[in-house]
Design an enzyme around this catalytic site. Structure first.
Site, PDB file in Angstrom:
ATOM      1  N   TYR A  48       0.842  -1.190   0.000  1.00  0.00           N
ATOM      2  CA  TYR A  48       0.000   0.000   0.000  1.00  0.00           C
ATOM      3  C   TYR A  48       0.877   1.238   0.000  1.00  0.00           C
ATOM      4  CZ  TYR A  48      -3.596   3.371   1.322  1.00  0.00           C
ATOM      5  OH  TYR A  48      -4.448   4.452   1.337  1.00  0.00           O
ATOM      6  N   ASP A  62      -1.007  15.849   6.383  1.00  0.00           N
ATOM      7  CA  ASP A  62      -1.855  15.201   5.374  1.00  0.00           C
ATOM      8  C   ASP A  62      -3.120  16.032   5.164  1.00  0.00           C
ATOM      9  OD1 ASP A  62      -2.941  13.358   3.623  1.00  0.00           O
ATOM     10  OD2 ASP A  62      -3.677  12.033   5.210  1.00  0.00           O
ATOM     11  N   ASP A  89      -3.007   5.524  -2.672  1.00  0.00           N
ATOM     12  CA  ASP A  89      -3.950   6.543  -2.223  1.00  0.00           C
ATOM     13  C   ASP A  89      -3.865   7.738  -3.169  1.00  0.00           C
ATOM     14  OD1 ASP A  89      -5.330   8.545  -0.904  1.00  0.00           O
ATOM     15  OD2 ASP A  89      -4.147   8.456   0.931  1.00  0.00           O
ATOM     16  N   ASP A  91      -5.974  10.286  -3.076  1.00  0.00           N
ATOM     17  CA  ASP A  91      -6.698  11.399  -2.449  1.00  0.00           C
ATOM     18  C   ASP A  91      -8.020  11.664  -3.170  1.00  0.00           C
ATOM     19  OD1 ASP A  91      -4.821  11.631  -0.495  1.00  0.00           O
ATOM     20  OD2 ASP A  91      -3.905  13.468  -1.248  1.00  0.00           O
ATOM     21  N   HIS A 116      -7.278   4.415  -5.039  1.00  0.00           N
ATOM     22  CA  HIS A 116      -8.590   4.800  -4.521  1.00  0.00           C
ATOM     23  C   HIS A 116      -8.754   6.311  -4.553  1.00  0.00           C
ATOM     24  CE1 HIS A 116      -7.057   5.875  -0.469  1.00  0.00           C
ATOM     25  NE2 HIS A 116      -6.407   4.717  -0.450  1.00  0.00           N
ATOM     26  N   GLU A 118     -11.312   9.402  -3.125  1.00  0.00           N
ATOM     27  CA  GLU A 118     -12.224   9.627  -2.014  1.00  0.00           C
ATOM     28  C   GLU A 118     -13.217  10.740  -2.294  1.00  0.00           C
ATOM     29  OE1 GLU A 118      -9.589  12.167   1.114  1.00  0.00           O
ATOM     30  OE2 GLU A 118      -8.716  10.314   0.350  1.00  0.00           O
ATOM     31  N   CYS A 126      -6.837  14.153   6.828  1.00  0.00           N
ATOM     32  CA  CYS A 126      -6.662  12.773   7.247  1.00  0.00           C
ATOM     33  C   CYS A 126      -8.020  12.197   7.621  1.00  0.00           C
ATOM     34  CB  CYS A 126      -5.709  12.686   8.437  1.00  0.00           C
ATOM     35  SG  CYS A 126      -5.617  11.044   9.188  1.00  0.00           S
ATOM     36  N   ARG A 161     -13.228   5.445  -2.049  1.00  0.00           N
ATOM     37  CA  ARG A 161     -13.218   5.622  -0.598  1.00  0.00           C
ATOM     38  C   ARG A 161     -14.304   6.625  -0.228  1.00  0.00           C
ATOM     39  NH1 ARG A 161      -8.286   8.176   3.105  1.00  0.00           N
ATOM     40  NH2 ARG A 161      -9.656   9.663   4.169  1.00  0.00           N
ATOM     41  N   GLU A 191     -14.118   4.556   5.185  1.00  0.00           N
ATOM     42  CA  GLU A 191     -13.168   5.089   6.160  1.00  0.00           C
ATOM     43  C   GLU A 191     -13.818   5.311   7.517  1.00  0.00           C
ATOM     44  OE1 GLU A 191     -10.404   5.084   7.237  1.00  0.00           O
ATOM     45  OE2 GLU A 191      -9.194   6.710   6.388  1.00  0.00           O
ATOM     46  N   ASN A 213      -9.210  -0.255   6.934  1.00  0.00           N
ATOM     47  CA  ASN A 213      -8.016   0.537   7.217  1.00  0.00           C
ATOM     48  C   ASN A 213      -7.649   0.380   8.687  1.00  0.00           C
ATOM     49  OD1 ASN A 213      -5.991   2.437   7.433  1.00  0.00           O
ATOM     50  ND2 ASN A 213      -7.334   4.211   7.175  1.00  0.00           N
TER      51      ASN A 213
END
Length: 301
Positions: A48, A62, A89, A91, A116, A118, A126, A161, A191, A213
């Site tokens: 990952y 983040d 990731d 974002d 992914h 989101e 975050c 996500r 999430e 996660n």
């Protein structure tokens, strides 16, 4: 040596096949290419690539400060050194739907097996912090549709996500997840689930793989692989774990230097030079060098 012997196309096909098996796949987060080599050496199912880790590695929080180029660059560095599939990731996709499409193709070119996108407002936060904001369903759907339409390899996994759980509650998160699947998402990353029951309910509500996660110090309890397996979860990530372990060890080492004047007492906790060389395949490089560069000059000619 130098690069993975498995092509990105083959990694994506293998990743899809493993997901169809119904097994629980474990993907620790690699904070650099060397740690990805270690993850493969230990026999895990994939690697990952965390946005939070990349931000921290750059000395940034983040909060959406990294760029698509930085993420693609680090993804390429990591994907090239391992035969394992890499999930990254991405974002919010770094912009509007057209930006999402470009991000997908850049990451596809980097050699990842999946990514992914989101549904947070851009710039994101975050996922385990309070104060998140999510976009409306129409915007979230457009991002996923753009991602699906942009990929050229149909085996590139497009995961959606959703951060709705922490903003509007669990039922709204299930509804959002279903909308994202209808938009073409191959898998769902819900999430900040509250408990194992929510993971189980989310899995039962969907007909695509679901990711858990397991990040430390977050909203979710750290469930064991057996617990996640029992409720049908298909993938589990440990996004920041190796970075946290490494930085914890680094801080202890620096404190030891200040306190004791040397690192003699920490030698047993260090990775030995021989183990590092094993992971880097020094022997393979030496063989390559001695078998190819054999020319010696003759002063008489």
């Amino acid at each position: 040596m130098l690069y993975s012997t498995t092509t990105p196309t083959a990694k994506r096909a293998a990743f899809r096949e493993r997901l169809r098996s119904g097994e629980l796949l474990q993907l620790p987060g690699a904070f650099n290419p060397l740690s990805a080599r270690l993850i493969q050496d230990k026999g895990f199912d994939g690697v990952y690539i965390s946005g939070a880790v990349l931000s921290a590695d750059l000395g940034l929080p983040d909060i959406g400060l990294t760029t698509a180029t930085e993420v693609a660059g680090r993804s390429q560095q990591i994907a090239r050194v391992t035969d394992l599939p890499a999930l990254v990731d991405a974002d919010t996709g770094f912009g509007e739907p057209m930006n999402v499409a470009r991000t997908v193709q850049a990451l596809e070119d980097a050699g990842v097996a999946g990514l992914h996108i989101e549904d947070q407002v851009n710039p994101k936060r975050c996922g385990h912090l309070d104060g998140k904001q999510v976009v409306d369903a129409d915007t979230a759907v457009k991002r996923i549709r753009a991602a699906v339409d942009a990929r050229r390899d149909p085996n590139l996994l497009i995961m959606a996500r959703t951060d709705v759980r922490g903003v509007e509650g669990f039922d709204a998160a299930v509804e959002r997840a279903k909308q994202l699947v209808d938009a073409g998402a191959d898998a769902i990353f819900p999430e900040a689930m509250k408990d194992l029951g929510e993971f189980e309910a989310m899995r039962k509500a969907l007909d695509v793989p679901v990711l858990a996660n397991m990040t430390e110090f977050g909203k979710s309890e750290l469930f064991t692989t057996q617990q996640l397996r029992d409720v049908g979860i298909n993938l589990v990530i440990y996004p920041v774990s190796l970075l946290r372990l490494a930085m914890g060890a680094a801080e202890r080492g620096l404190d030891t230097i200040l306190r004791e004047g040397s690192l003699t007492s920490e030698l047993d906790a260090m990775q030995h030079r021989a183990r590092l060389y094993e992971l880097l395949d020094y022997e393979g490089y030496n063989h390559f060098d001695s078998s190819i560069f054999t020319y010696t000059s003759n002063a008489n000619h």
